[in-house]
Scaffold this motif. Structure first.
Motif, mmCIF file in Angstrom:
data_model
loop_
_atom_site.group_PDB
_atom_site.id
_atom_site.type_symbol
_atom_site.label_atom_id
_atom_site.label_comp_id
_atom_site.label_asym_id
_atom_site.label_seq_id
_atom_site.Cartn_x
_atom_site.Cartn_y
_atom_site.Cartn_z
ATOM 1 N N PHE B 44 -21.335 16.316 -38.111
ATOM 2 C CA PHE B 44 -21.373 15.006 -38.029
ATOM 3 C C PHE B 44 -19.884 14.635 -37.780
ATOM 4 C CE2 PHE B 44 -25.440 14.304 -40.381
ATOM 5 C CZ PHE B 44 -26.153 13.476 -39.277
ATOM 6 N N VAL B 45 -19.010 15.200 -38.486
ATOM 7 C CA VAL B 45 -17.851 14.821 -38.514
ATOM 8 C C VAL B 45 -16.527 15.281 -37.442
ATOM 9 C CG1 VAL B 45 -15.430 15.261 -39.975
ATOM 10 C CG2 VAL B 45 -17.744 14.374 -41.128
ATOM 11 N N ALA B 46 -16.911 16.530 -37.266
ATOM 12 C CA ALA B 46 -15.957 17.307 -36.036
ATOM 13 C C ALA B 46 -16.340 16.749 -34.511
ATOM 14 C CB ALA B 46 -16.113 18.773 -36.109
ATOM 15 N N VAL B 47 -16.265 15.441 -34.757
ATOM 16 C CA VAL B 47 -16.584 15.181 -33.447
ATOM 17 C C VAL B 47 -15.064 14.775 -32.517
ATOM 18 C CG1 VAL B 47 -17.686 12.853 -32.270
ATOM 19 C CG2 VAL B 47 -18.644 13.763 -34.170
ATOM 20 N N THR B 48 -15.115 15.440 -31.198
ATOM 21 C CA THR B 48 -13.826 15.283 -30.687
ATOM 22 C C THR B 48 -13.795 14.236 -29.658
ATOM 23 O OG1 THR B 48 -15.085 17.208 -29.332
ATOM 24 C CG2 THR B 48 -13.123 17.947 -30.804
ATOM 25 N N ASP B 49 -15.065 13.606 -29.804
ATOM 26 C CA ASP B 49 -15.046 12.265 -28.740
ATOM 27 C C ASP B 49 -14.698 11.132 -29.741
ATOM 28 O OD1 ASP B 49 -15.488 10.958 -26.676
ATOM 29 O OD2 ASP B 49 -17.601 10.818 -26.677
ATOM 30 N N SER B 184 -20.940 16.961 -29.505
ATOM 31 C CA SER B 184 -20.104 17.889 -30.487
ATOM 32 C C SER B 184 -20.725 18.621 -31.328
ATOM 33 C CB SER B 184 -19.082 17.047 -31.164
ATOM 34 O OG SER B 184 -18.298 16.321 -30.398
#
Lengths: 311, 381, 388
Positions: B44-49, B184
């Motif tokens: 959920f968190v490590a979204v690079t967008d 992601s």
């Protein structure tokens, strides 16, 4: 009698420091053999060599019929070792601890199953098998440790300071267990610095700076240390009395303090009277000097002093 | 055959002890549950967008055209317009107090310039504090402005079409393979498995050996006929199993939650993961031999883990690092594993295509393990 | 007895605990070295490794057209440094697809046959851009670059056509975005990393070390001994806390010094504000560490607990690397209870923004204060119960 341990000119050097200086001795099967000595005398190093943990610098020992130099693995299989800082797994039960050690000694599951009740019986842990080792009091922990060390039915058990920090009553119980163990034919090799405990050993070697300075049964050791019996005097002011008697060392012999008691190693039969006279003259209240049997502590102190005196 | 049994009989007992301890300390459940949570959070968190960036628009022109441009920023995933104002004084206040991260400032003569066919500059003011988001946000704003510019341009051209006639144009058709929606999570979830393996098999394992060292149990074991290799085998097998269970559990959970695709062979994934686990365990054992206390072991392990996360390509592309750092990544085992695991998850790569990475891990594992056993043998004797 | 007397006496008992803790740390040279070196090493690694700035994306071009125009377009892709053409000879679709599969390239541009003739006859041409979705970040940015490159190429062709038909293209309006970056004009990622890293390191040192300290005493049975002395639980706790506070402040000083001197990170706020926030955050971290410490039974569990309970949230949910705004609503909600979130916001403001903006940080300060007090009181209560 069968020989269980036979050390020949066993030596261990660490760099320049000689921890064990070519010692030789023999231990018979079923014997309780004690190693007595101050910390750093080389007791633990000797035991570690005999267990195959340390390779001797020179010399060799035959333990349970195998050379510790050439066949340390065979030796390991046949002995049990309870180290000074033996530690159990606190969150495993008594039974699980014993099975674990039995297992890593190579026992099969059936053998472990058969052995468990025997071992628990031998060290008096019946009924406690399912309890967590961590919940046990210190004295019982010691016994569980012993149980682990004999789980695989070794021919020889090495106990390195086994009773350190255990209260006297439990210590006595522990020695009863050791006794019965020896009676059943297991050789027990034990190091200690508790003088009173040594009396439980069949034979004793006294170690000092890496060497065995004396060896034998307790009467033999006492004979080696003292020609005559000791004189014991009780007094109110032991320090003053000690100072007084020490000054007259050459005429009456050596004096040592044991609480309110003074022990004098008499030079000749006239010493008792001389001591009595000197103390009275100085106005120190005291009992009549009496002949007593020397304790192991006296023996030890005497032998070590003699050894150092030689050097 | 008998020899093999002789070898494994003591090993079995070390394993039983290890598993019982884990069970009693309730670590086992932790070693399974924690990774699932970790994978979910990462997914959920490590979204690079970059999304929902607090955006303000300072429209000093307030013309039909400037309002048309302003409207473009509404209803976009990337921006969350927090304020539309006509007063340029507020920009500094909003950005300074972190209420807005980016500001589009439309100057007073904007509409006028466009009507006259002149160049119409607009200002994109970004809060550079979060440099990485700022780069993305600002280029995103510029893309919106460029698109609007294109629209205006086209409108004008359309008006002229009668004069100039048919005009050429080149357009681009996008196609994304392996992860068409560019989610992601699909990339992070496989990556997280690498991280989990490192924690379970390297950190926890190194602590477990040091604990026995601290308590003196190792010494007690050494006097028995058990060999160092047997002790190690007994200690690592439970961790290998937990590592493999973790992989299964994460694949299933994240498959359900994130619909993470799994294109390749599961068996291949488990097999190649074994290599990575072995490398981790080797490092773990090595750390435990050089540590006297659990605190030291933990610190050393974390110290080793950090570069593994940073330089493996797990979060940050290796290609963009300075050259020295790029070279350094070759000694990071996780670097190889990331290619393996993402390749199997998303592209369905087979063994032959992953051979170079597998080989690297194999060599790494062999070297580290040999070193670890040697060091271990030395510490115990 | 006056309160000062009481104060001195309490202090007298805290001091030996403090000294013992300090000795513990100092004697363990390696842990100390790591505690002091880790910030610097991490700082350097992060400073260089963390960058979302995507450049030199490996690109394969399948040019079915193979004319001067298609080659010009190909050249445009590599002209600005965004793309790196991976082996010009790789001109077959099969070769490119295979290369994409095994990560040799990240994107493929397919130029259709007859592009230049279609352009000349004013038709619309479609170029295909294929991206490897297993690298979402690179590809989403790469596709943006590709789009921009093609749009620009298209526009220049268009303008040429317009010009050739006798219209002055100068009169075409162009809206030109002028980017300006405030606070961190060069967009240096180190400026962004430093504040976050301070928070992470502090969590690492304070929460992890404190969580170990109590469990270790319990594992080694030194705890009972301490309890049997007149030392009060609170005093024991304070003695331990002070040690780690000092260690953390040293670490923060190292981080700040290295980043200002070596990485030239600007420091626009005041040292006082920095210290206030650092101490507030430390209370949170230490309190959390203490709570974990008194609720687990082994050091192993303490490590797992701290890693999961404090470190991971501090890294993931604080905006350290991943912007909170971009997260799903539920996760954003959770991030409100992560103290590092407030600390990192405050630090970034203190480092990079003007002093006047610091006044706006009172919300963060209040949150940190409330959390810190809550954790400390909760841990003190647990601690006392634990001892009894």
């Amino acid at each position: 009698m069968e020989t269980s341990v036979k050390a020949e000119k066993l030596q261990k050097r660490f760099d320049k420091f000689t921890a064990v200086d070519s010692i030789s001795f023999e231990v018979e099967k079923g014997e309780i053999y004690g190693f007595l000595g101050a910390n750093g005398a080389g007791k633990t190093t000797t035991i570690r060599m005999l267990c195959g943990l340390l390779e001797p610098t020179s010399g060799d020992a035959i333990v349970a019929g195998y050379s510790i130099k050439k066949q340390p693995e065979e030796v390991k299989k046949r002995l049990g070792y309870m180290s000074q800082k033996f530690s159990l797994y606190p969150i495993l039960t008594v039974e699980e601890n014993i099975s674990f050690y039995g297992g890593i000694y190579g026992l099969t599951d059936e053998e472990i199953k058969k052995r468990l009740p025997e071992v628990c019986e031998a060290v008096g842990l019946n009924g406690l098998e399912k309890r967590l080792a961590g919940d046990m009091p210190g004295g019982l922990k010691q016994r569980i440790a012993l149980a682990c060390a004999i789980a695989h039915g070794p021919e020889i058990v090495f106990l390195d300071e086994p009773t350190a920090g255990v209260d006297p009553l439990l210590r006595r119980r522990f020695w009863e267990i050791i006794d019965s163990l020896a009676f059943s034919g297991v050789t027990v090799f034990v190091t200690t610095h508790y003088m009173d405990e040594v009396e439980n050993c069949h034979r004793i070697a006294i170690m000092h700076s890496g060497r065995i300075i004396s060896e034998g049964t307790i009467p033999e050791l006492k004979k080696a240390a003292f020609v005559n019996h000791l004189l014991e005097v009780e007094t109110d002011s032991p320090v003053r009395a000690f100072e007084l008697l020490s000054e007259a060392k050459d005429s009456i012999g050596e004096t040592s303090v044991h609480g309110a008691m003074l022990h004098v190693v008499p030079k000749d039969p006239a010493t008792a009277a001389a001591v009595d006279r000197m103390l009275s003259a100085a106005g120190i209240a005291h009992t009549r000097p009496e002949q007593v049997e020397p304790t192991m502590e006296d023996v030890f102190v005497r032998l070590v002093k003699r050894e150092e005196g030689k050097i | 055959m008998g020899n093999l049994r002789d070898f494994f009989s003591p090993v079995k007992h070390v394993m039983i002890k290890e598993v019982t301890e884990m069970k009693r300390m309730k670590i086992a459940a932790f070693l399974i549950v924690a990774p699932i949570l970790q994978a979910i959070v990462f997914g959920f968190v490590a979204v690079t967008d970059i999304k929902n960036v607090p955006t303000m628009i300072c429209d000093e022109d307030n013309s039909a055209l400037s309002r048309a441009l302003t409207d473009k920023f509404f209803n976009m995933d990337h921006f969350r317009v927090v304020l539309v104002t006509h007063d340029p004084q507020t920009i500094e206040k909003q950005l300074g107090s972190n209420r807005a991260r980016v500001c589009l400032r439309i100057p007073p003569d904007f509409g006028e310039n466009i009507r006259k066919g002149k160049r119409a500059p607009v200002q994109v003011i970004g809060d550079g504090t979060d440099s990485n988001s700022a780069v993305q946000t600002m280029s995103r704003v510029q893309l919106v402005v460029a698109a609007f510019s294109g629209e205006v341009f086209e409108k004008k051209l359309a008006a002229m079409k009668s004069v100039v006639g048919q005009l050429p144009s080149i357009t681009m058709q996008e196609r994304v393979w392996y992860n068409p929606e560019l989610k992601s999570a699909n990339v992070m979830v496989p990556g997280v498995i690498g991280l989990i393996l490192a924690i379970v098999t390297m950190v926890i394992m190194s602590l477990s050996i040091v604990r026995e060292k601290e308590s003196g149990n190792i010494e007690q074991m050494v006097v028995t006929p058990i060999t160092p290799a047997q002790i190690i085998a007994g200690k690592i097998i439970p961790y290998i199993v937990i590592g493999l269970i973790d992989i299964c559990v994460v694949v299933v959970t994240c498959g359900i939650i994130f619909k993470t695709p799994f294109e390749g062979s599961f068996l291949l994934l488990l097999t190649l993961s074994l290599f990575m686990i072995l490398v981790n365990l080797g490092i773990g054992i090595y750390i435990s031999t050089i540590s006297a206390t659990q605190q030291q072991a933990m610190f050393s392990a974390i110290f080793f883990l950090m570069p593994n996360i940073l330089l493996s390509g797990f979060l940050f592309p290796i290609k963009n690092m300075p050259e020295i750092l790029q070279w350094l990544t070759y000694i990071i085992p996780m670097r190889y594993y990331m290619v393996i695991i993402r390749g199997i998850f998303l592209k369905g790569l087979g063994f032959m295509e992953l051979l170079p990475q597998t080989f690297a891990l194999f060599v790494y594992g062999a070297v580290v393990f040999a070193m670890a056993i040697k060091a271990f043998r030395k510490t115990v004797s | 007895m006056t309160s000062t007397d009481k104060g001195t006496r309490n202090f007298k008992r805290i001091k030996p605990v403090f000294i013992k803790e300090v000795l513990h740390i100092v004697r363990d040279t390696r842990s100390l070295a790591i505690a002091l070196l880790a910030p610097v090493v991490l700082l350097v690694l992060y400073a260089y490794a963390v960058t979302f700035d995507i450049k030199r994306i490996d690109l394969g071009v399948v040019d079915y057209d193979d004319t001067a125009m298609s080659r010009e377009l190909t050249a445009k892709f590599t002209a600005n440094g965004y793309f790196e053409l991976h082996r010009a000879s790789m001109n077959s679709m099969e070769a490119c697809v295979e290369a994409l599969r095994i990560n040799k390239i990240k994107m493929i541009i397919v130029i259709p046959p007859g592009m230049s003739s279609d352009v000349k006859s004013s038709k619309t041409v479609q170029i295909q851009a294929i991206g490897d979705g297993s690298d979402t970040n690179t590809v989403s940015i790469g596709l943006g670059y590709a789009n921009a490159t093609i749009a620009q190429f298209s526009r220049s062709l268009l303008l040429a056509q317009v010009r050739s038909r006798g219209i002055n293209p100068k009169s075409m309006p162009v809206i030109e975005p002028v980017p300006r970056v405030w606070y961190n004009p060069d967009l240096k990622s180190i400026n962004f990393i430093v504040p976050g890293l301070s928070a992470i390191i502090m969590m690492l040192i304070s929460a992890l070390l404190t969580s170990l300290t109590v469990v270790r005493e319990r594992e080694q049975n030194t705890f009972e001994q301490l309890v049997s002395t007149p030392l009060k639980p609170l005093e024991l706790m304070i003695g331990k806390l002070v040690t780690y506070i000092v260690l953390c402040l040293v670490d923060v000083a190292i981080i700040v010094a290295v980043s200002i001197v070596w990485f030239k990170v600007p420091f626009r706020g005041s040292v006082l504000t920095l210290t206030v926030f650092t101490v507030l955050f430390l209370f949170c971290a230490l309190g959390l560490g203490m709570i974990i410490s008194s609720s687990v039974k082994s050091q192993q569990m303490a490590v797992i607990g701290t890693a999961m309970g404090t470190l991971l949230p501090s890294i993931l949910l604080s905006g350290f690397v991943f912007p909170i705004d971009s997260m799903p609503a539920i996760i954003r909600g959770i991030s409100y209870v992560v103290p590092a979130r407030y600390f990192i916001t405050a630090l970034r403001t203190i480092f990079l923004k003007a002093d006047a903006d610091i006044a706006s940080l009172w919300v963060e300060a209040l949150y940190l204060f409330v959390f810190g007090m809550f954790f400390l009181i909760a841990s003190a209560r647990r601690f006392r119960k634990d001892l009894e």
